[in-house]
Write a protein that holds these residues in place. Structure first.
Motif, mmCIF file in Angstrom:
data_model
loop_
_atom_site.group_PDB
_atom_site.id
_atom_site.type_symbol
_atom_site.label_atom_id
_atom_site.label_comp_id
_atom_site.label_asym_id
_atom_site.label_seq_id
_atom_site.Cartn_x
_atom_site.Cartn_y
_atom_site.Cartn_z
ATOM 1 N N ALA A 70 0.793 -0.842 0.134
ATOM 2 C CA ALA A 70 0.223 -0.400 -0.042
ATOM 3 C C ALA A 70 1.158 1.079 -0.209
ATOM 4 C CB ALA A 70 -0.691 -0.096 0.972
ATOM 5 N N ARG A 71 2.108 1.523 0.421
ATOM 6 C CA ARG A 71 2.633 2.248 0.717
ATOM 7 C C ARG A 71 2.625 2.575 -0.659
ATOM 8 N NH1 ARG A 71 6.328 1.673 6.304
ATOM 9 N NH2 ARG A 71 6.387 -0.118 5.402
ATOM 10 N N LEU A 72 4.091 1.768 -1.105
ATOM 11 C CA LEU A 72 4.855 2.125 -2.958
ATOM 12 C C LEU A 72 3.507 2.225 -3.184
ATOM 13 C CD1 LEU A 72 7.258 1.442 -4.762
ATOM 14 C CD2 LEU A 72 5.868 -0.906 -5.180
ATOM 15 N N SER A 73 2.401 1.122 -3.139
ATOM 16 C CA SER A 73 1.394 2.037 -4.309
ATOM 17 C C SER A 73 0.794 3.303 -4.168
ATOM 18 C CB SER A 73 0.432 1.298 -4.322
ATOM 19 O OG SER A 73 0.458 -0.377 -4.458
ATOM 20 N N ALA A 74 0.796 4.431 -3.140
ATOM 21 C CA ALA A 74 0.614 4.954 -2.599
ATOM 22 C C ALA A 74 1.559 6.323 -3.679
ATOM 23 C CB ALA A 74 0.218 5.950 -1.301
ATOM 24 N N LEU A 75 3.195 6.015 -3.516
ATOM 25 C CA LEU A 75 3.451 7.084 -3.914
ATOM 26 C C LEU A 75 3.299 7.049 -5.555
ATOM 27 C CD1 LEU A 75 6.430 8.509 -4.539
ATOM 28 C CD2 LEU A 75 8.053 5.842 -4.293
ATOM 29 N N VAL A 76 3.059 5.701 -6.101
ATOM 30 C CA VAL A 76 2.732 5.567 -7.604
ATOM 31 C C VAL A 76 1.517 6.453 -7.962
ATOM 32 C CG1 VAL A 76 1.612 3.920 -9.133
ATOM 33 C CG2 VAL A 76 3.172 2.967 -7.484
ATOM 34 N N VAL A 77 0.115 6.629 -7.275
ATOM 35 C CA VAL A 77 -0.630 7.040 -7.321
ATOM 36 C C VAL A 77 -0.363 8.834 -7.250
ATOM 37 C CG1 VAL A 77 -3.162 7.585 -6.183
ATOM 38 C CG2 VAL A 77 -2.114 5.409 -6.508
ATOM 39 N N ALA A 78 0.665 8.771 -5.746
ATOM 40 C CA ALA A 78 0.444 10.633 -5.840
ATOM 41 C C ALA A 78 1.522 10.568 -7.032
ATOM 42 C CB ALA A 78 2.295 10.419 -4.895
ATOM 43 N N THR A 79 2.623 10.204 -7.758
ATOM 44 C CA THR A 79 2.762 10.275 -8.770
ATOM 45 C C THR A 79 1.899 10.953 -10.756
ATOM 46 O OG1 THR A 79 3.540 8.482 -9.732
ATOM 47 C CG2 THR A 79 5.642 9.507 -8.075
ATOM 48 N N SER A 80 0.987 9.744 -10.322
ATOM 49 C CA SER A 80 0.106 9.754 -11.288
ATOM 50 C C SER A 80 -0.507 11.327 -11.395
ATOM 51 C CB SER A 80 -0.983 8.690 -10.748
ATOM 52 O OG SER A 80 -1.697 8.115 -12.256
ATOM 53 N N GLY A 81 -0.941 11.324 -9.707
ATOM 54 C CA GLY A 81 -1.967 12.763 -9.299
ATOM 55 C C GLY A 81 -0.962 14.411 -9.605
ATOM 56 N N ALA A 82 -0.415 13.829 -9.618
ATOM 57 C CA ALA A 82 0.968 14.554 -10.037
ATOM 58 C C ALA A 82 1.033 15.050 -11.563
ATOM 59 C CB ALA A 82 2.400 14.914 -9.409
ATOM 60 N N GLY A 83 1.033 14.218 -12.119
ATOM 61 C CA GLY A 83 0.557 14.404 -13.655
ATOM 62 C C GLY A 83 -0.292 14.523 -13.883
ATOM 63 N N TYR A 84 -1.901 13.423 -14.025
ATOM 64 C CA TYR A 84 -2.712 14.147 -13.992
ATOM 65 C C TYR A 84 -3.198 16.218 -14.414
ATOM 66 C CZ TYR A 84 -7.782 14.767 -14.286
ATOM 67 O OH TYR A 84 -9.167 14.461 -14.609
ATOM 68 N N MET A 85 -2.069 16.779 -12.640
ATOM 69 C CA MET A 85 -2.577 18.132 -12.399
ATOM 70 C C MET A 85 -2.371 18.919 -13.215
ATOM 71 S SD MET A 85 -2.408 17.772 -8.399
ATOM 72 C CE MET A 85 -3.204 19.644 -7.994
ATOM 73 N N LEU A 86 -1.209 18.383 -13.493
ATOM 74 C CA LEU A 86 0.394 19.144 -14.705
ATOM 75 C C LEU A 86 -0.240 18.806 -15.881
ATOM 76 C CD1 LEU A 86 3.747 17.358 -13.483
ATOM 77 C CD2 LEU A 86 2.807 20.174 -12.936
ATOM 78 N N GLY A 87 -0.973 18.491 -16.042
ATOM 79 C CA GLY A 87 -1.753 17.674 -17.447
ATOM 80 C C GLY A 87 -3.089 19.006 -17.856
ATOM 81 N N SER A 88 -2.841 19.464 -16.912
ATOM 82 C CA SER A 88 -4.627 20.112 -16.645
ATOM 83 C C SER A 88 -4.460 21.005 -16.792
ATOM 84 C CB SER A 88 -4.846 20.001 -15.687
ATOM 85 O OG SER A 88 -5.916 18.477 -14.789
#
Length: 346
Positions: A70-88
Motif C-alpha cells: 500500500a505504501r509503494l502504491s500510494a507513491l505511484v498514485v501520488a506521481t499519477s495525480g501530479a501528472g494529472y494536475m500538470l496535464g490539466s
C-alpha cells in the motif's frame, strides 16, 4: 461450540415448584422457560458468528493491504495525480483526478500482488520479506492471483470508462511490464533496475494522458525526473541490502561491485542528469521560472550526497543518500504543482 455460560441452559431442570407435574406448573410456564433458554443461546451463537466474520475480514483485509504494498502504491498514485494536475488546464477536474488515482491504485495493487505471487520462494529467503502473506502462509497463491486479476481488471476498466483509452492502455502496459518482464528479470540480469525505472516513470505520464487525452514533450519532465531519481535512489538501497538481495537470488549491480564505487557512480550520474530538468520545465512552458531555481537547488543538494557516496562508499554514506532521495521526490513534485502553468493544449 456452545458458550460455557450457556452449556447447561437448555437442559436445566425447571424450578422446584414445577416438579410436582402439571398441578404445580402450567404448560405456558414451561414453554416460557425453554423459549428464553433458546433465545439466549441463539443470541450467543449470533455474537460468535459476528466475531468470527469480523476476524476473517480483518485477516484478509490485512493480507490484501500487504499484497498491494500500500505504501509503494500510494507513491505511484501520488506521481499519477501530479501528472494529472500538470496535464490539466486552468482548472483541475477533481472527479477525474479521483477516478484516475483510484484506477491507478488498483492497477498498482494488482502488479505488486503478482510480483509477490511469482517471488514466493525468493521472499521466503529474505529477512525483510519472509513475513509477507504468501511466504508466511497467511494466504494462498491462487487466492492472491485471483485478487490481483480482479483488482487489475477493475482498475483498468475504471480508467477506460472514466478517463480515456490512452490512460487505460498505459496502465495495462505498465502492469504487464512490471509483473511479466521486470519481475523475472530480477533473477536474470542487473538490467532489471533500469527496466524497473521505466515502470516507475509511466504513472505520471498516465496521469497526464488522463487529463489531456494525449502526451507531449513537456509531459516528459516528471517521468524523466522519476526515471533518473529511481536509479539514484535504488543504487543506494541496493548497496545497503545487497546481502539480503543475494540471499533472495536477485541479480543486482552491487553484487559485482565489492567496493561499492561503481554503484555509487551510477547514483551520482543520474543525479547529474536531473540538474537541467527544472530549466527544461520552464523553457517548455510547464512551470514558472521559480521552479527552475528550486529544482536546481534541490538537485544540487542530492548530487552532493551522491558525491559523498562516491568518495566514501560505505553504509553510512549510502544511508544518507537514501534518506536524501526520500526527501527529494516529494519536494520536487510539490514545486512542480505549486509553479505549474496551465496546459496550453487544453
Amino acid at each position: 461450540k456452545r458458550p460455557p455460560h450457556l452449556s447447561g441452559l437448555v437442559h436445566r431442570r425447571p424450578p422446584a415448584m414445577w416438579r410436582g407435574g402439571a398441578t404445580a406448573a402450567s404448560g405456558s410456564d414451561v414453554l416460557r422457560h425453554y423459549g428464553r433458554c433458546y433465545w439466549e443461546l441463539s443470541k450467543a451463537r449470533l455474537r460468535c458468528t459476528a466475531a468470527y466474520a469480523s476476524d476473517v475480514l480483518r485477516h484478509y483485509g490485512r493480507c490484501y493491504w500487504e499484497l498491494s504494498k500500500a505504501r509503494l502504491s500510494a507513491l505511484v498514485v501520488a506521481t499519477s495525480g501530479a501528472g494529472y494536475m500538470l496535464g490539466s488546464g486552468s482548472g483541475v477536474d477533481i472527479a477525474g483526478l479521483c477516478y484516475t488515482c483510484t484506477g491507478t491504485m488498483m492497477v498498482a495493487a494488482s502488479a505488486n500482488t503478482l510480483n509477490q505471487v511469482f517471488e514466493i520462494k525468493n521472499d521466503a529467503k529474505m529477512r525483510r520479506t519472509m513475513r509477507r502473506p504468501l511466504p508466511s502462509g497467511r494466504i494462498g497463491p491462487v487466492h492472491a492471483a485471483m485478487w490481483a486479476a480482479s483488482v487489475g481488471a477493475a482498475g483498468t476498466t475504471l480508467l477506460a470508462c472514466k478517463a480515456n483509452g490512452l490512460a487505460a492502455g498505459l496502465a495495462a502496459s505498465n502492469l504487464i511490464l512490471y509483473a511479466f518482464v521486470y519481475t523475472p528479470l530480477k533473477q536474470i540480469h542487473p538490467v532489471n533496475t533500469w527496466v524497473g525505472a521505466i515502470v516507475g516513470a509511466i504513472p505520471p505520464l498516465l496521469g497526464w494522458a488522463a487529463a489531456a487525452s494525449e502526451v507531449s514533450l513537456n509531459s516528459m519532465i516528471l517521468p524523466a525526473a522519476l526515471y533518473f531519481w529511481q536509479l539514484a535512489h535504488f543504487m543506494a538501497l541496493a548497496y545497503l541490502c545487497r546481502e539480503d538481495y543475494l540471499a533472495g537470488g536477485y541479480r543486482m549491480l552491487s553484487f559485482a561491485d565489492p567496493s561499492g564505487r561503481r554503484t555509487a557512480w551510477v547514483s551520482l550520474r543520474n543525479c547529474l542528469y536531473m540538474l537541467p530538468l527544472g530549466l527544461f520545465a520552464y523553457n517548455w512552458g510547464l512551470t514558472s521560472k521559480w521552479f527552475g531555481v528550486e529544482a536546481l537547488l534541490l538537485t544540487t543538494g542530492l548530487t552532493v550526497r551522491a558525491l559523498s557516496f562516491v568518495v566514501d562508499p560505505s553504509h553510512k554514506s549510502a544511508r544518507r543518500m537514501f534518506h536524501a532521495s526520500l526527501l527529494y521526490l516529494p519536494a520536487l513534485m510539490a514545486g512542480l504543482i505549486l509553479h505549474r502553468l496551465p496546459n496550453q493544449l487544453d
